[in-house]
Design a protein around this motif. Structure first.
Motif, mmCIF file in Angstrom:
data_model
loop_
_atom_site.group_PDB
_atom_site.id
_atom_site.type_symbol
_atom_site.label_atom_id
_atom_site.label_comp_id
_atom_site.label_asym_id
_atom_site.label_seq_id
_atom_site.Cartn_x
_atom_site.Cartn_y
_atom_site.Cartn_z
ATOM 1 N N ILE A 152 0.752 -1.307 0.068
ATOM 2 C CA ILE A 152 0.022 0.145 0.062
ATOM 3 C C ILE A 152 0.961 1.184 -0.026
ATOM 4 C CG2 ILE A 152 -1.833 1.301 1.270
ATOM 5 C CD1 ILE A 152 -2.570 -1.332 0.119
ATOM 6 N N TYR A 153 1.882 1.340 0.746
ATOM 7 C CA TYR A 153 2.824 2.437 0.779
ATOM 8 C C TYR A 153 3.616 2.778 -0.417
ATOM 9 C CZ TYR A 153 1.456 2.424 5.879
ATOM 10 O OH TYR A 153 0.444 2.362 7.024
ATOM 11 N N GLY A 154 4.296 1.521 -0.837
ATOM 12 C CA GLY A 154 5.316 1.444 -1.846
ATOM 13 C C GLY A 154 4.728 1.042 -3.124
ATOM 14 N N PHE A 155 3.671 1.175 -3.592
ATOM 15 C CA PHE A 155 3.024 0.434 -4.875
ATOM 16 C C PHE A 155 3.864 0.870 -6.177
ATOM 17 C CE2 PHE A 155 0.552 4.397 -3.741
ATOM 18 C CZ PHE A 155 0.676 5.139 -5.019
ATOM 19 N N SER A 156 4.095 -0.357 -6.925
ATOM 20 C CA SER A 156 4.921 0.243 -8.157
ATOM 21 C C SER A 156 4.360 -0.994 -8.999
ATOM 22 C CB SER A 156 6.449 -0.157 -7.806
ATOM 23 O OG SER A 156 6.475 -1.528 -7.275
ATOM 24 N N VAL A 157 3.502 -1.791 -8.783
ATOM 25 C CA VAL A 157 3.028 -2.729 -9.928
ATOM 26 C C VAL A 157 2.422 -2.177 -11.115
ATOM 27 C CG1 VAL A 157 1.454 -4.680 -10.435
ATOM 28 C CG2 VAL A 157 3.034 -4.745 -8.370
ATOM 29 N N PRO A 158 1.488 -1.178 -11.061
ATOM 30 C CA PRO A 158 0.937 -0.461 -12.076
ATOM 31 C C PRO A 158 1.918 0.020 -13.102
ATOM 32 C CG PRO A 158 -0.253 0.037 -10.204
ATOM 33 C CD PRO A 158 0.894 -0.793 -9.674
ATOM 34 N N ARG A 159 3.148 0.595 -12.544
ATOM 35 C CA ARG A 159 4.057 1.295 -13.580
ATOM 36 C C ARG A 159 4.725 -0.021 -14.289
ATOM 37 N NH1 ARG A 159 7.144 5.389 -15.248
ATOM 38 N NH2 ARG A 159 6.067 6.639 -14.110
ATOM 39 N N MET A 160 5.060 -1.110 -13.402
ATOM 40 C CA MET A 160 5.954 -2.161 -13.837
ATOM 41 C C MET A 160 5.059 -2.902 -14.964
ATOM 42 S SD MET A 160 7.966 -3.502 -10.763
ATOM 43 C CE MET A 160 9.474 -2.560 -10.096
ATOM 44 N N LEU A 161 3.659 -2.911 -14.853
ATOM 45 C CA LEU A 161 2.897 -3.860 -15.981
ATOM 46 C C LEU A 161 2.381 -2.759 -16.936
ATOM 47 C CD1 LEU A 161 1.070 -6.458 -13.664
ATOM 48 C CD2 LEU A 161 2.695 -6.842 -15.462
ATOM 49 N N GLY A 162 2.560 -1.476 -16.932
ATOM 50 C CA GLY A 162 2.125 -0.554 -17.923
ATOM 51 C C GLY A 162 0.696 -0.328 -17.737
ATOM 52 N N VAL A 163 0.172 -0.260 -16.792
ATOM 53 C CA VAL A 163 -1.271 -0.185 -16.507
ATOM 54 C C VAL A 163 -1.449 1.523 -16.212
ATOM 55 C CG1 VAL A 163 -3.271 -0.567 -15.015
ATOM 56 C CG2 VAL A 163 -1.569 -2.343 -15.367
ATOM 57 N N THR A 164 -2.328 1.984 -17.172
ATOM 58 C CA THR A 164 -2.697 3.492 -17.120
ATOM 59 C C THR A 164 -4.108 3.738 -16.891
ATOM 60 O OG1 THR A 164 -2.882 3.591 -19.473
ATOM 61 C CG2 THR A 164 -0.377 3.997 -18.524
#
Length: 377
Positions: A152-164
């Motif tokens: 929750i604090y350090g979310f990074s999955v959307p960027r790494m999977l290219g989710v916009t």
């Protein structure tokens, strides 16, 4: 010339899946009307689940292409409407079936989804990179895969999977965006810009519960949960909400990372969870002359696996060693995981081998009913 029939057009529409729900639009009640005109002209009225559906352009394209392939069709006109409240409620009932509201499907005895909670003792070991690459690799093997970004604090999955894109809400269900055939949900999809999330334990627990229960995941083969580092609130909540979730521990070779990884894995003793294995990341750097430079030492992953095997009294395998590779970082920055971007690199091959081991693994029987009934003599 072939005689154009409405049944042929509707059969073509039955091959069109909704981009978010991943089911045929005919099954979901989204085809409102089909009209055949002169000279092969076809008009199709499609109902969107919500007015602001982010995938309406993609849905229009899919419908047009499917109908255009029918013999006798010369032109296709797709118009979009919006479901009524009653139609959305019927859709929710169709998708959820008899599942009660707020029920976590992965926690039910009949669930066939393998849930892997990807954990690490400390940050910076590449846990999220391992998660997204394993997800993309498993999806490429034909499995239905979801990723829950529980950091929750350090979310990074959307960027790494290219989710916009943003999730779409249909009544009480949240439709997760899809990238590389992986369904994804993250708190980062609900926060503006790069805003920090400042929450205490109860709010973290509620957010995780909502992601598990209110998101329409469908029939997943594998759910990967990217946990925050350490053994805090989220790790405990995962054990409470999804007792059958198995821990996948990520570490790097050096002593400091190894020691905290052992602590992260040993939480399984208190939560009674199974540890599926250990992944050693950043194991070495391949040099141009063919030699390896072990920047962070050697043997840490095997040492963690051995220590956890001894403390839990089970066999905890070292699933793989992932070398340092610049393409892993580049793929994470560009939203295209290295297993898809550069599948022949040493890191991608190593990640693929870990995915193979997870894909071939049988689902655990822990917490499942065997369907046995006693008989009287």
């Amino acid at each position: 010339m072939a005689v154009l029939e409405e049944s042929a057009v509707r059969a073509a529409l039955a091959t069109v899946d909704d981009p978010e729900i991943r089911k045929p639009i005919t099954e979901l009640g989204m085809v409102d009307a089909v009209a055949l005109g002169a000279d092969g002209a076809v008009s199709v009225q499609v109902l969107l689940t919500v007015a602001g559906c982010p995938m309406k352009a993609e849905l229009t394209r899919r419908v047009s292409e499917a109908v255009s392939r029918v013999d006798g069709v010369r032109s296709v006109d797709v118009t979009l409407g919006v479901m009524s409240a009653e139609q959305r409620q019927a859709l929710q009932q169709h998708l959820r079936g008899d599942q009660p509201a707020n029920e976590i499907p992965f926690a039910q005895p009949g669930s066939r989804t393998r849930v892997y909670a990807v954990a690490s003792g400390k940050g910076g070991v590449g846990k999220s990179s391992v998660t997204v690459n394993l997800a993309a690799s498993l999806a490429a093997r034909g499995l239905s895969v979801g990723v829950l970004d529980a950091d929750i604090y350090g979310f990074s999955v959307p960027r790494m999977l290219g989710v916009t894109g943003k999730p779409t809400q249909v009544e009480q269900m949240i439709m997760p965006p899809v990238a590389h055939d992986v369904k994804v949900i993250s708190i980062g999809m609900f926060t503006p810009g790069n805003t920090a999330v400042v929450w205490r334990g109860p709010m973290l627990h509620r957010a995780l519960q909502q992601f598990l229960a209110d998101v329409f995941w469908g029939d997943l083969d594998v759910l990967l949960m990217d946990l925050p580092p350490g053994t805090g609130d989220i790790a405990i909540s995962v054990a409470q909400l999804v007792p059958s979730a198995e821990l996948l521990v990520v570490t790097t070779p050096q002593l400091a990372a190894r020691e905290v990884a052992e602590r992260a894995g040993s939480i399984a003793l208190q939560t009674h969870q199974q540890i599926v294995g250990v992944v050693e990341n950043m194991s070495w750097l391949d040099l141009p002359d063919g030699t390896r430079m072990e920047l962070f030492g050697a043997g840490g992953g095997q040492a963690v696996a051995d220590s956890l095997s001894q403390s839990t009294g089970t066999t905890v395998p070292l699933l793989g060693q992932i070398p340092i590779d610049q393409t892993v970082r580049e793929g994470g920055d560009d939203g295209l995981p290295v297993v898809l971007r550069e599948p022949r690199t040493s890191a991608a091959i190593a990640l693929g081998e870990v995915a193979d081991r997870l894909a071939k693994r049988q689902a655990s029987l822990v917490g499942r009913s065997l369907g046995l009934t006693p008989t009287s003599r």
